[in-house]
Write an enzyme that holds these catalytic residues in place. Structure first.
Site, PDB file in Angstrom:
ATOM      1  N   VAL A 173     -16.695  -5.416 -26.562  1.00  0.00           N
ATOM      2  CA  VAL A 173     -16.174  -4.045 -26.540  1.00  0.00           C
ATOM      3  C   VAL A 173     -17.017  -3.175 -25.606  1.00  0.00           C
ATOM      4  CG1 VAL A 173     -15.700  -1.977 -27.908  1.00  0.00           C
ATOM      5  CG2 VAL A 173     -15.153  -4.244 -28.827  1.00  0.00           C
ATOM      6  N   GLY A 174     -18.320  -3.384 -25.595  1.00  0.00           N
ATOM      7  CA  GLY A 174     -19.177  -2.658 -24.667  1.00  0.00           C
ATOM      8  C   GLY A 174     -18.793  -2.900 -23.221  1.00  0.00           C
ATOM      9  N   GLU A 205     -25.605   0.093 -27.395  1.00  0.00           N
ATOM     10  CA  GLU A 205     -26.406  -0.791 -28.253  1.00  0.00           C
ATOM     11  C   GLU A 205     -25.453  -1.865 -28.747  1.00  0.00           C
ATOM     12  OE1 GLU A 205     -27.371  -2.636 -31.218  1.00  0.00           O
ATOM     13  OE2 GLU A 205     -27.799  -0.845 -32.401  1.00  0.00           O
ATOM     14  N   CYS A 219     -27.501  -5.134 -36.525  1.00  0.00           N
ATOM     15  CA  CYS A 219     -27.628  -5.653 -35.149  1.00  0.00           C
ATOM     16  C   CYS A 219     -29.007  -6.253 -34.910  1.00  0.00           C
ATOM     17  CB  CYS A 219     -27.361  -4.531 -34.142  1.00  0.00           C
ATOM     18  SG  CYS A 219     -25.676  -3.888 -34.176  1.00  0.00           S
TER      19      CYS A 219
END
Length: 487
Positions: A243-244, A261, A295
């Site tokens: 998605v980043g 992030e 994460c």
């Protein structure tokens, strides 16, 4: 109307109870033809509904944020700081209702490093953003030349927050952005929309109208439109690397500033001089905080052969003693996987490890017919370092433990993946640990702990775990435009 700092401190605050907070979080859902449904991942029961908003709703929120931003930026820095402190006061006043809603929607238990901890961190990080100093820097002043570096607001910040720490990570995006004179439009994850809407409602008691806006809706439409908007000067995103990458592409035409992030598959290396019993608790919580849905959790553990069996034994003893169950039960410290899609990822990876002949020391046998998304606390030993469970981010209550004999090989394995958010080294000899840490590629390396964060210490990833830093001075700079003035 904007207020001076003394007036800000006197702004009235409502203490919400559970029902009032849910009503505030659900505001306008009844008027939505396609309301989203929030479900308790521990029981499968419906909690409440939230509006599935449209791109038109998003654009209206962006326009509002853009319209009020110049006045917000024009306030004295002391006044914006006072607003943030008052917003932290509001969070604290409704902390129990916020924690209970978070526990129901995200699944994390109230106690331990979970829901009450997360809400408390929201207040702490808000105050830290308010109190961190970012003075004008004099770059040169030699009698002939004078240059100063100032930090100006960017404008409208688009924030996209995840489902694992929905309130706390939202604050990481909101608080520094507001402090530096930006306004914010936040789009929370669909499975934890109520939690973020509730947090915004609590803060907006004291913030000026339009400074902080929340829009809930599908990421593929509303979230994508936020990243493409030419009126948004900065995007902050915490979530998966794929998605980043989409956000990078979507924002390229506008040269939008980004803080990303992204995914992590953090490695820990245990040296042969450790006392296994002494480190077992910290190893466990480094891996299983928030039921492994973090994460920067420890996700693959490399242990020297000399202490391997004892480390596995001590970890199993700790893991088997930590209760898992419904979050509102005060006795539980671990909860369900937040959504069924992630449960299926965890299950697939454990089954891959089983099929390869790895040894399941604990867990690995979920009850697929039971209510909720509970996956048992699972330790997998004697696993090939290139099994899927090691190479892919499991993001759940499972830890693969890899045996090594050669330190150089362990370092090579730790560094070989594309992810480099965090790492850790465990040793009785700090100098030896520091020497190994210097060889690891990661945004952060911890010594004899894993995953601990401090609001003054910059945090972010390397390689495909993202770029940009949050927290402290670096976090304020990341939501600012540097402006050099010569003369």
């Amino acid at each position: 109307m904007m207020h001076e700092s003394d007036s800000v401190r006197a702004l009235p605050i409502i203490t919400f109870d559970d029902d009032e907070l849910l009503t505030a979080a659900s505001a306008s859902a009844a008027a939505s033809a396609d309301a989203g449904v929030a479900v308790d991942p521990a029981t499968g029961a419906e909690i409440g509904r939230f509006p599935n908003q449209s791109i038109a709703d998003l654009e209206a929120a962006i326009d509002t944020a853009e319209a009020v931003q110049p006045e917000w930026a024009a306030l004295d820095d002391r006044v914006r700081r006072a607003y943030l402190h008052r917003a932290a006061d509001a969070i604290e006043a409704s902390s129990e209702a916020l924690a209970r809603l978070l526990s129901r929607e995200q699944g994390k238990p109230l106690n331990g490093p979970n829901a009450r901890f997360e809400v408390g961190a929201c207040a702490v990080w808000t105050r830290s953003a308010a109190d961190t100093e970012l003075p004008v820097e004099v770059l040169i002043d030699d009698g002939e030349n004078h240059a100063e570096l100032h930090y100006r607001p960017i404008g409208v910040v688009g924030a996209i927050s995840p489902w694992n720490w929905p309130m706390m990570i939202s604050i990481w995006q909101i608080a520094p952005s507001l402090r530096m004179g930006n306004t914010v439009v936040i789009k929370p994850a669909e499975t934890t929309a109520l939690s973020v809407r509730a947090l915004v409602a609590v803060m907006n008691q004291v913030l000026p109208a339009g400074v902080l806006n929340v829009v809930t809706g599908p990421g593929r439409t509303v979230g994508a439109a936020l990243t493409r908007s030419p009126k948004v000067g900065k995007i902050m995103f915490t979530g998966s690397t794929p998605v980043g990458q989409q956000i990078i592409e979507a924002s390229a035409a506008n040269v939008t500033r980004l803080t990303l992030e992204l995914g992590g598959n953090d490695a820990g290396i245990v040296l042969p001089d450790v006392d296994p019993a002494a480190i077992a608790q910290d190893l466990f919580w480094g891996a299983f905080i928030n039921t492994g849905q973090t994460c920067a959790a420890l996700k693959r553990l490399y242990v020297h052969d000399d202490v391997y069996d004892r480390v596995v034994e001590e970890l199993a003893a700790v893991a088997s003693s930590v209760p898992m169950g419904v979050g509102l039960d005060e006795g539980n410290l671990l909860g369900p996987v937040q959504n069924r899609n992630q449960f299926d990822v965890v299950d697939r990876l454990v089954e891959s490890a089983k099929a390869s002949g790895a040894r399941v020391v604990l867990g690995g046998d979920p009850d697929y017919d039971a209510p909720g998304n509970f996956y048992p606390t699972t330790l997998v030993a004697d696993i090939d370092p290139h099994n899927d469970l090691v190479l892919e981010e499991q993001f759940g209550p499972v830890l693969p433990i890899i045996r090594y004999t050669d330190l150089d090989e362990a370092v090579r394995l730790a560094n070989e993946l594309d992810y480099a958010l965090g790492s850790s080294v465990w040793s009785a000899d700090r100098d030896a640990a520091l020497a190994v840490a210097a060889r690891l590629r990661a945004g952060t390396t911890w010594i004899n702990s894993h995953g601990g964060l401090h609001p003054a210490v910059p945090f972010g990833g390397a390689k495909k775990s993202g770029y940009g830093r949050e927290f402290g001075v670096e976090g304020l700079k990341a939501v600012s435009e540097p402006h050099v003035i010569n003369g």
